[in-house]
Write a protein that holds these residues in place. Structure first.
Motif, PDB file in Angstrom:
ATOM      1  N   THR A  39       0.814  -1.221   0.000  1.00  9.12           N
ATOM      2  CA  THR A  39       0.000   0.000   0.000  1.00  9.12           C
ATOM      3  C   THR A  39       0.850   1.276   0.000  1.00  9.12           C
ATOM      4  O   THR A  39       0.311   2.373   0.184  1.00  9.12           O
ATOM      5  CB  THR A  39      -0.939   0.046   1.232  1.00  9.12           C
ATOM      6  N   LEU A  40       2.156   1.147  -0.202  1.00 11.21           N
ATOM      7  CA  LEU A  40       3.027   2.331  -0.113  1.00 11.21           C
ATOM      8  C   LEU A  40       2.586   3.442  -1.073  1.00 11.21           C
ATOM      9  O   LEU A  40       2.476   4.606  -0.688  1.00 11.21           O
ATOM     10  CB  LEU A  40       4.491   1.938  -0.388  1.00 11.21           C
ATOM     11  N   GLN A  41       2.334   3.062  -2.323  1.00  6.06           N
ATOM     12  CA  GLN A  41       1.984   4.096  -3.294  1.00  6.06           C
ATOM     13  C   GLN A  41       0.662   4.777  -2.934  1.00  6.06           C
ATOM     14  O   GLN A  41       0.552   5.998  -2.999  1.00  6.06           O
ATOM     15  CB  GLN A  41       1.938   3.483  -4.706  1.00  6.06           C
ATOM     16  N   LEU A  42      -0.323   3.981  -2.513  1.00  6.54           N
ATOM     17  CA  LEU A  42      -1.613   4.560  -2.102  1.00  6.54           C
ATOM     18  C   LEU A  42      -1.440   5.514  -0.932  1.00  6.54           C
ATOM     19  O   LEU A  42      -1.997   6.611  -0.902  1.00  6.54           O
ATOM     20  CB  LEU A  42      -2.566   3.437  -1.672  1.00  6.54           C
ATOM     21  N   ARG A  43      -0.668   5.061   0.058  1.00  4.66           N
ATOM     22  CA  ARG A  43      -0.491   5.876   1.269  1.00  4.66           C
ATOM     23  C   ARG A  43       0.251   7.168   0.965  1.00  4.66           C
ATOM     24  O   ARG A  43      -0.157   8.265   1.358  1.00  4.66           O
ATOM     25  CB  ARG A  43       0.270   5.066   2.332  1.00  4.66           C
ATOM     26  N   VAL A  44       1.379   7.020   0.246  1.00  6.00           N
ATOM     27  CA  VAL A  44       2.228   8.182  -0.011  1.00  6.00           C
ATOM     28  C   VAL A  44       1.490   9.199  -0.882  1.00  6.00           C
ATOM     29  O   VAL A  44       1.575  10.412  -0.659  1.00  6.00           O
ATOM     30  CB  VAL A  44       3.557   7.717  -0.655  1.00  6.00           C
ATOM     31  N   GLU A  45       0.749   8.688  -1.851  1.00  2.00           N
ATOM     32  CA  GLU A  45      -0.015   9.571  -2.737  1.00  2.00           C
ATOM     33  C   GLU A  45      -1.020  10.402  -1.921  1.00  2.00           C
ATOM     34  O   GLU A  45      -1.098  11.623  -2.051  1.00  2.00           O
ATOM     35  CB  GLU A  45      -0.743   8.705  -3.770  1.00  2.00           C
ATOM     36  N   ARG A  46      -1.773   9.730  -1.086  1.00  5.53           N
ATOM     37  CA  ARG A  46      -2.790  10.400  -0.280  1.00  5.53           C
ATOM     38  C   ARG A  46      -2.151  11.352   0.735  1.00  5.53           C
ATOM     39  O   ARG A  46      -2.583  12.494   0.910  1.00  5.53           O
ATOM     40  CB  ARG A  46      -3.630   9.328   0.431  1.00  5.53           C
ATOM     41  N   GLN A  47      -1.106  10.870   1.406  1.00  3.48           N
ATOM     42  CA  GLN A  47      -0.495  11.680   2.467  1.00  3.48           C
ATOM     43  C   GLN A  47       0.196  12.926   1.898  1.00  3.48           C
ATOM     44  O   GLN A  47       0.148  13.988   2.515  1.00  3.48           O
ATOM     45  CB  GLN A  47       0.480  10.823   3.279  1.00  3.48           C
ATOM     46  N   THR A  48       0.820  12.804   0.729  1.00  2.00           N
ATOM     47  CA  THR A  48       1.482  13.993   0.183  1.00  2.00           C
ATOM     48  C   THR A  48       0.439  14.992  -0.328  1.00  2.00           C
ATOM     49  O   THR A  48       0.622  16.203  -0.194  1.00  2.00           O
ATOM     50  CB  THR A  48       2.485  13.644  -0.935  1.00  2.00           C
ATOM     51  N   ALA A  49      -0.660  14.494  -0.879  1.00  2.00           N
ATOM     52  CA  ALA A  49      -1.731  15.412  -1.305  1.00  2.00           C
ATOM     53  C   ALA A  49      -2.313  16.135  -0.083  1.00  2.00           C
ATOM     54  O   ALA A  49      -2.538  17.358  -0.118  1.00  2.00           O
ATOM     55  CB  ALA A  49      -2.825  14.640  -2.049  1.00  2.00           C
ATOM     56  N   ASN A  50      -2.517  15.389   1.006  1.00  5.98           N
ATOM     57  CA  ASN A  50      -3.020  16.007   2.233  1.00  5.98           C
ATOM     58  C   ASN A  50      -2.016  17.020   2.799  1.00  5.98           C
ATOM     59  O   ASN A  50      -2.406  18.067   3.314  1.00  5.98           O
ATOM     60  CB  ASN A  50      -3.305  14.936   3.298  1.00  5.98           C
ATOM     61  N   ALA A  51      -0.718  16.677   2.708  1.00  7.04           N
ATOM     62  CA  ALA A  51       0.309  17.572   3.249  1.00  7.04           C
ATOM     63  C   ALA A  51       0.306  18.897   2.492  1.00  7.04           C
ATOM     64  O   ALA A  51       0.404  19.975   3.090  1.00  7.04           O
ATOM     65  CB  ALA A  51       1.686  16.911   3.174  1.00  7.04           C
ATOM     66  N   LEU A  52       0.170  18.823   1.163  1.00  7.03           N
ATOM     67  CA  LEU A  52       0.132  20.062   0.381  1.00  7.03           C
ATOM     68  C   LEU A  52      -1.117  20.880   0.729  1.00  7.03           C
ATOM     69  O   LEU A  52      -1.046  22.099   0.897  1.00  7.03           O
ATOM     70  CB  LEU A  52       0.171  19.751  -1.120  1.00  7.03           C
ATOM     71  N   ALA A  53      -2.242  20.187   0.876  1.00  5.03           N
ATOM     72  CA  ALA A  53      -3.482  20.893   1.234  1.00  5.03           C
ATOM     73  C   ALA A  53      -3.338  21.576   2.597  1.00  5.03           C
ATOM     74  O   ALA A  53      -3.756  22.728   2.778  1.00  5.03           O
ATOM     75  CB  ALA A  53      -4.657  19.911   1.255  1.00  5.03           C
ATOM     76  N   LEU A  54      -2.717  20.879   3.543  1.00  9.98           N
ATOM     77  CA  LEU A  54      -2.514  21.475   4.863  1.00  9.98           C
ATOM     78  C   LEU A  54      -1.573  22.678   4.774  1.00  9.98           C
ATOM     79  O   LEU A  54      -1.845  23.740   5.358  1.00  9.98           O
ATOM     80  CB  LEU A  54      -1.941  20.440   5.840  1.00  9.98           C
ATOM     81  N   ALA A  55      -0.478  22.514   4.031  1.00  9.12           N
ATOM     82  CA  ALA A  55       0.486  23.615   3.908  1.00  9.12           C
ATOM     83  C   ALA A  55      -0.184  24.841   3.282  1.00  9.12           C
ATOM     84  O   ALA A  55       0.023  25.978   3.722  1.00  9.12           O
ATOM     85  CB  ALA A  55       1.688  23.169   3.075  1.00  9.12           C
ATOM     86  N   GLU A  56      -1.031  24.604   2.276  1.00 10.59           N
ATOM     87  CA  GLU A  56      -1.719  25.734   1.635  1.00 10.59           C
ATOM     88  C   GLU A  56      -2.678  26.418   2.605  1.00 10.59           C
ATOM     89  O   GLU A  56      -2.766  27.648   2.646  1.00 10.59           O
ATOM     90  CB  GLU A  56      -2.449  25.267   0.371  1.00 10.59           C
TER      91      GLU A  56
END
Ligand SMILES: *Cc1c(COP(=O)(O)O)cnc(C)c1O
Length: 374
Positions: A245-262
């Motif tokens: 599940t690495l790709q699923l997790r990393v994809e979701r978590q990095t998208a969330n991280a960018l949303a949080l940073a914004e």
């Protein structure tokens, strides 16, 4: 070569065998049947184990897709880091470390110094390690750095190191191989704590070292055998299962991280915001040249210890805990540990795989509440 999602779900799987599971279960063995002369891959459990072998092949396929590479798994990230440093460096050698890296590096520095190794340090940002590189046996890079999220130019540092025969190791913990591949950027060693995003559930400690050169790998393997810093088969198997599940997790978590940073960028009451994926971040230009994804860690400063603690206490979906890379968001006031050059209100936020709207609502509510010191 297949796509990275396919690679993640299939990484390290053995040839399919009728009536056998796709991913064989953990092999619990201290010793293996060994009649006569010593031969074959498995003899004693501190040297090798079939469950490690599957995981090691999986990680090698992720760190160096389509290439020959050797991976060795360890009981923790620190075991992997120590294995590279202490197997490759001896008395009289020079080692260059970052001065803003993982919080146990100063302890490693003390031990190297006690063994007669000269240790020089410099910050990660601005490729400042270049200034102290002359004559070094090994350059240790951590990019993005933890917890400050500065980034250095791996290709540039590797070119300078290569020109004078210096080995280069990159701590790739924060990025994971789906975010950054140090071997493709020219490094000799990709090293990581797989306690973090690689396994992603905050429930096991593990580390790895990957390199192309068989002789370098043999030195690291010899160190593992001497020190015995080996993972248990259960941890190794859980790690392999988690890689699917690495790709699923990393994809979701990095998208969330960018949303949080914004979302944080839009607030006047949040200072010192850092996320390498945020256009305008001091790290962004270099990060964009060498990273495929920018990680799940966002850092910022709430000014005072009191406000940071009110913020952390008010969060409902985010646990106040150290470490990062889990599917469940965590955050902590980093200054509570001492040792990192951060302010009292500095928060390191590890973004999980929750729904972005829920996470942003929780963070926004906790930030608003934290303003009120009644
Ligand atoms: C956590 C971490 C380590 C140490 O890993 P352990 O698995 O805790 O031993 C090393 N480097 C970085 C960048 C880390 O975040």
């Amino acid at each position: 070569m297949t796509g990275e999602g396919t690679r993640a779900v299939r990484a390290g799987l053995p040839e399919a065998v009728k009536n056998e599971p796709t991913l064989p279960g953990p092999v619990f063995a201290a010793h293996f049947h060994l009649p006569g002369d010593v031969s074959g891959p498995y003899s004693y459990g501190r040297d090798s184990n079939p469950t490690w072998t599957h995981l090691e092949r999986a990680i090698a396929e992720l760190e160096a897709p389509g290439e020959e590479a050797h991976t060795l798994v360890f009981a923790s990230g620190m075991a992997a880091i120590s294995a590279v440093l202490f197997s490759q460096v001896g008395t009289g050698d020079v080692v260059v470390l970052p001065d803003d890296g993982y919080q146990a590096l100063p302890l490693v520095r003390e031990q190297l110094t006690a063994f007669g190794v000269e240790v020089r340090t410099a910050p990660t940002g601005g490729d400042a390690q270049l200034d102290v590189l002359e004559g070094a046996k090994l350059l240790w890079i951590e990019t993005p750095s933890n917890p400050g999220l500065d980034v250095c130019d791996i290709r540039r540092l590797v070119a300078a190191a290569r020109a004078q025969g210096t080995l280069v190791a990159v701590d790739n913990t924060l990025a994971t191989p789906l975010g950054q591949r140090p071997l493709e950027l020219g490094a000799d060693f990709a090293v990581a704590s797989d306690t973090k995003g690689m396994t992603g559930h905050g429930d096991i400690l593990l580390g790895h070292v990957t390199c192309r050169d068989a002789e370098l790998a043999a030195g690291v393997q010899r160190w593992r055998k001497i020190v015995g810093a080996i993972p248990g088969p259960m941890e190794a198997w859980l790690a392999h299962r988690s890689l699917a599940t690495l790709q699923l997790r990393v994809e979701r978590q990095t998208a969330n991280a960018l949303a949080l940073a914004e979302a944080l960028r839009a607030r006047a009451d949040v200072a010192g915001l850092r996320y390498p994926g945020l256009p305008g971040d001091p790290s962004h230009a270099v990060a964009a040249r060498q990273m495929h994804r920018f990680g799940s860690v966002v850092s910022f400063d709430l000014g005072t210890k009191e406000r940071a603690e009110r913020f952390l206490a008010a969060l409902r979906l985010v646990e106040d805990a150290t470490s990062f890379g889990s599917v469940r968001s965590t955050a902590e006031r980093r200054g509570r540990w001492g040792g990192d050059a951060v302010g009292e209100g500095f928060v390191r936020f590890s973004v999980g795989a929750e729904d972005a709207e829920d996470l942003l609502a929780d963070v926004t509510r906790a930030l608003d509440l934290s303003l009120d010191d009644a």
